[in-house]
Design a protein around this motif. Structure first.
Motif, PDB file in Angstrom:
ATOM      1  N   ASN A  38      22.541-112.392 -23.037  1.00 40.86           N
ATOM      2  CA  ASN A  38      22.606-111.519 -21.868  1.00 40.86           C
ATOM      3  C   ASN A  38      21.917-112.134 -20.643  1.00 40.86           C
ATOM      4  OD1 ASN A  38      23.558-109.177 -20.621  1.00 40.86           O
ATOM      5  ND2 ASN A  38      21.658-108.064 -21.010  1.00 40.86           N
ATOM      6  N   GLN A  39      22.011-113.466 -20.541  1.00 42.20           N
ATOM      7  CA  GLN A  39      21.426-114.175 -19.403  1.00 42.20           C
ATOM      8  C   GLN A  39      22.473-114.573 -18.367  1.00 42.20           C
ATOM      9  OE1 GLN A  39      19.472-117.447 -21.373  1.00 42.20           O
ATOM     10  NE2 GLN A  39      17.672-116.215 -21.874  1.00 42.20           N
ATOM     11  N   ARG A  40      23.726-114.621 -18.789  1.00 39.70           N
ATOM     12  CA  ARG A  40      24.835-114.964 -17.897  1.00 39.70           C
ATOM     13  C   ARG A  40      26.031-114.119 -18.288  1.00 39.70           C
ATOM     14  NH1 ARG A  40      26.105-121.256 -17.800  1.00 39.70           N
ATOM     15  NH2 ARG A  40      27.749-120.470 -16.484  1.00 39.70           N
ATOM     16  N   PHE A  41      26.991-114.037 -17.371  1.00 41.76           N
ATOM     17  CA  PHE A  41      28.213-113.303 -17.621  1.00 41.76           C
ATOM     18  C   PHE A  41      29.375-114.186 -17.190  1.00 41.76           C
ATOM     19  CE2 PHE A  41      31.273-109.826 -17.012  1.00 41.76           C
ATOM     20  CZ  PHE A  41      31.002-109.073 -18.140  1.00 41.76           C
ATOM     21  N   PRO A  42      30.440-114.275 -17.988  1.00 43.11           N
ATOM     22  CA  PRO A  42      31.551-115.150 -17.611  1.00 43.11           C
ATOM     23  C   PRO A  42      32.309-114.618 -16.402  1.00 43.11           C
ATOM     24  CG  PRO A  42      32.112-113.883 -19.559  1.00 43.11           C
ATOM     25  CD  PRO A  42      30.670-113.599 -19.261  1.00 43.11           C
ATOM     26  N   ASP A  43      33.007-115.531 -15.730  1.00 39.37           N
ATOM     27  CA  ASP A  43      33.863-115.106 -14.627  1.00 39.37           C
ATOM     28  C   ASP A  43      35.120-114.436 -15.187  1.00 39.37           C
ATOM     29  OD1 ASP A  43      35.553-117.155 -15.521  1.00 39.37           O
ATOM     30  OD2 ASP A  43      35.194-118.443 -13.788  1.00 39.37           O
ATOM     31  N   PHE A  44      35.986-113.996 -14.294  1.00 39.04           N
ATOM     32  CA  PHE A  44      37.197-113.279 -14.677  1.00 39.04           C
ATOM     33  C   PHE A  44      38.039-114.066 -15.676  1.00 39.04           C
ATOM     34  CE2 PHE A  44      41.705-112.320 -13.742  1.00 39.04           C
ATOM     35  CZ  PHE A  44      41.730-110.995 -14.157  1.00 39.04           C
ATOM     36  N   HIS A  45      38.275-115.335 -15.388  1.00 38.62           N
ATOM     37  CA  HIS A  45      39.089-116.168 -16.276  1.00 38.62           C
ATOM     38  C   HIS A  45      38.412-116.363 -17.631  1.00 38.62           C
ATOM     39  CE1 HIS A  45      41.931-116.942 -13.099  1.00 38.62           C
ATOM     40  NE2 HIS A  45      40.930-117.269 -12.300  1.00 38.62           N
ATOM     41  N   GLY A  46      37.091-116.477 -17.610  1.00 38.79           N
ATOM     42  CA  GLY A  46      36.344-116.599 -18.860  1.00 38.79           C
ATOM     43  C   GLY A  46      36.445-115.343 -19.707  1.00 38.79           C
ATOM     44  N   LEU A  47      36.388-114.185 -19.070  1.00 36.62           N
ATOM     45  CA  LEU A  47      36.533-112.920 -19.803  1.00 36.62           C
ATOM     46  C   LEU A  47      37.892-112.834 -20.485  1.00 36.62           C
ATOM     47  CD1 LEU A  47      34.987-110.254 -17.408  1.00 36.62           C
ATOM     48  CD2 LEU A  47      34.160-110.908 -19.675  1.00 36.62           C
ATOM     49  N   ILE A  48      38.929-113.227 -19.765  1.00 39.03           N
ATOM     50  CA  ILE A  48      40.271-113.196 -20.350  1.00 39.03           C
ATOM     51  C   ILE A  48      40.365-114.142 -21.535  1.00 39.03           C
ATOM     52  CG2 ILE A  48      42.707-113.765 -19.923  1.00 39.03           C
ATOM     53  CD1 ILE A  48      42.275-112.686 -17.066  1.00 39.03           C
ATOM     54  N   ALA A  49      39.807-115.333 -21.396  1.00 35.54           N
ATOM     55  CA  ALA A  49      39.836-116.311 -22.486  1.00 35.54           C
ATOM     56  C   ALA A  49      39.109-115.781 -23.716  1.00 35.54           C
ATOM     57  CB  ALA A  49      39.225-117.635 -22.025  1.00 35.54           C
ATOM     58  N   ILE A  50      37.964-115.143 -23.511  1.00 39.37           N
ATOM     59  CA  ILE A  50      37.192-114.602 -24.631  1.00 39.37           C
ATOM     60  C   ILE A  50      37.955-113.453 -25.298  1.00 39.37           C
ATOM     61  CG2 ILE A  50      35.065-113.386 -25.269  1.00 39.37           C
ATOM     62  CD1 ILE A  50      33.686-115.038 -22.997  1.00 39.37           C
ATOM     63  N   ALA A  51      38.529-112.559 -24.487  1.00 45.44           N
ATOM     64  CA  ALA A  51      39.314-111.445 -25.039  1.00 45.44           C
ATOM     65  C   ALA A  51      40.501-111.968 -25.834  1.00 45.44           C
ATOM     66  CB  ALA A  51      39.777-110.519 -23.922  1.00 45.44           C
ATOM     67  N   ASP A  52      41.186-112.981 -25.301  1.00 50.41           N
ATOM     68  CA  ASP A  52      42.314-113.572 -26.023  1.00 50.41           C
ATOM     69  C   ASP A  52      41.858-114.220 -27.323  1.00 50.41           C
ATOM     70  OD1 ASP A  52      44.080-112.742 -24.058  1.00 50.41           O
ATOM     71  OD2 ASP A  52      44.280-114.732 -23.134  1.00 50.41           O
ATOM     72  N   PHE A  53      40.767-114.949 -27.269  1.00 55.49           N
ATOM     73  CA  PHE A  53      40.269-115.631 -28.457  1.00 55.49           C
ATOM     74  C   PHE A  53      39.940-114.645 -29.579  1.00 55.49           C
ATOM     75  CE2 PHE A  53      36.751-117.321 -31.020  1.00 55.49           C
ATOM     76  CZ  PHE A  53      37.376-118.442 -31.547  1.00 55.49           C
ATOM     77  N   PHE A  54      39.272-113.554 -29.226  1.00 54.19           N
ATOM     78  CA  PHE A  54      38.889-112.568 -30.240  1.00 54.19           C
ATOM     79  C   PHE A  54      39.970-111.505 -30.453  1.00 54.19           C
ATOM     80  CE2 PHE A  54      34.466-113.940 -29.033  1.00 54.19           C
ATOM     81  CZ  PHE A  54      34.132-114.463 -30.275  1.00 54.19           C
ATOM     82  N   ASP A  55      41.063-111.589 -29.703  1.00 55.94           N
ATOM     83  CA  ASP A  55      42.194-110.670 -29.808  1.00 55.94           C
ATOM     84  C   ASP A  55      41.777-109.211 -29.622  1.00 55.94           C
ATOM     85  OD1 ASP A  55      44.912-110.102 -30.049  1.00 55.94           O
ATOM     86  OD2 ASP A  55      44.773-109.792 -32.206  1.00 55.94           O
ATOM     87  N   VAL A  56      41.047-108.974 -28.545  1.00 54.06           N
ATOM     88  CA  VAL A  56      40.615-107.617 -28.198  1.00 54.06           C
ATOM     89  C   VAL A  56      40.955-107.351 -26.732  1.00 54.06           C
ATOM     90  CG1 VAL A  56      38.725-107.541 -29.891  1.00 54.06           C
ATOM     91  CG2 VAL A  56      38.265-108.356 -27.569  1.00 54.06           C
ATOM     92  N   SER A  57      40.922-106.082 -26.356  1.00 52.78           N
ATOM     93  CA  SER A  57      41.187-105.724 -24.961  1.00 52.78           C
ATOM     94  C   SER A  57      39.976-106.060 -24.094  1.00 52.78           C
ATOM     95  CB  SER A  57      41.510-104.238 -24.845  1.00 52.78           C
ATOM     96  OG  SER A  57      40.351-103.462 -25.078  1.00 52.78           O
ATOM     97  N   LEU A  58      40.224-106.252 -22.813  1.00 53.73           N
ATOM     98  CA  LEU A  58      39.119-106.480 -21.880  1.00 53.73           C
ATOM     99  C   LEU A  58      38.200-105.262 -21.825  1.00 53.73           C
ATOM    100  CD1 LEU A  58      40.854-108.322 -18.924  1.00 53.73           C
ATOM    101  CD2 LEU A  58      39.075-109.230 -20.398  1.00 53.73           C
ATOM    102  N   ASP A  59      38.774-104.075 -21.870  1.00 51.79           N
ATOM    103  CA  ASP A  59      37.950-102.863 -21.842  1.00 51.79           C
ATOM    104  C   ASP A  59      36.999-102.821 -23.038  1.00 51.79           C
ATOM    105  OD1 ASP A  59      38.891-101.866 -19.458  1.00 51.79           O
ATOM    106  OD2 ASP A  59      40.322-100.486 -20.375  1.00 51.79           O
TER     107      ASP A  59
END
Length: 71
Positions: A38-59
């Protein structure tokens, strides 16, 4: 549950290390580690990549919903 808690939970469910997830996402190990600490937060593109990788919704990923499935 917050973002950093969700990605830790999702990573552990996949039985992967932080280094393995960072490599799969094509980001540095320290960057990913900071997300889980909880020291950094990914940018928009990073969030999408993480959601895709874990196969979950952004919400779900950012804690706005408890429903994992993407619609």
């Amino acid at each position: 549950m917050e973002f950093f808690e969700r990605i830790r939970l999702l990573r552990k469910e996949k039985k992967m290390t932080q280094k393995e997830v960072a490599a799969a996402l094509h980001i540095g190990y320290r960057a990913y580690q900071c997300y889980e600490l909880n020291q950094r937060f990914p940018d928009f593109h990073g969030l999408i990549a993480i959601a895709d990788f874990f196969d979950v919704s952004l919400d779900y990923l950012v804690g706005r919903s408890d429903v994992r499935e993407r619609r």
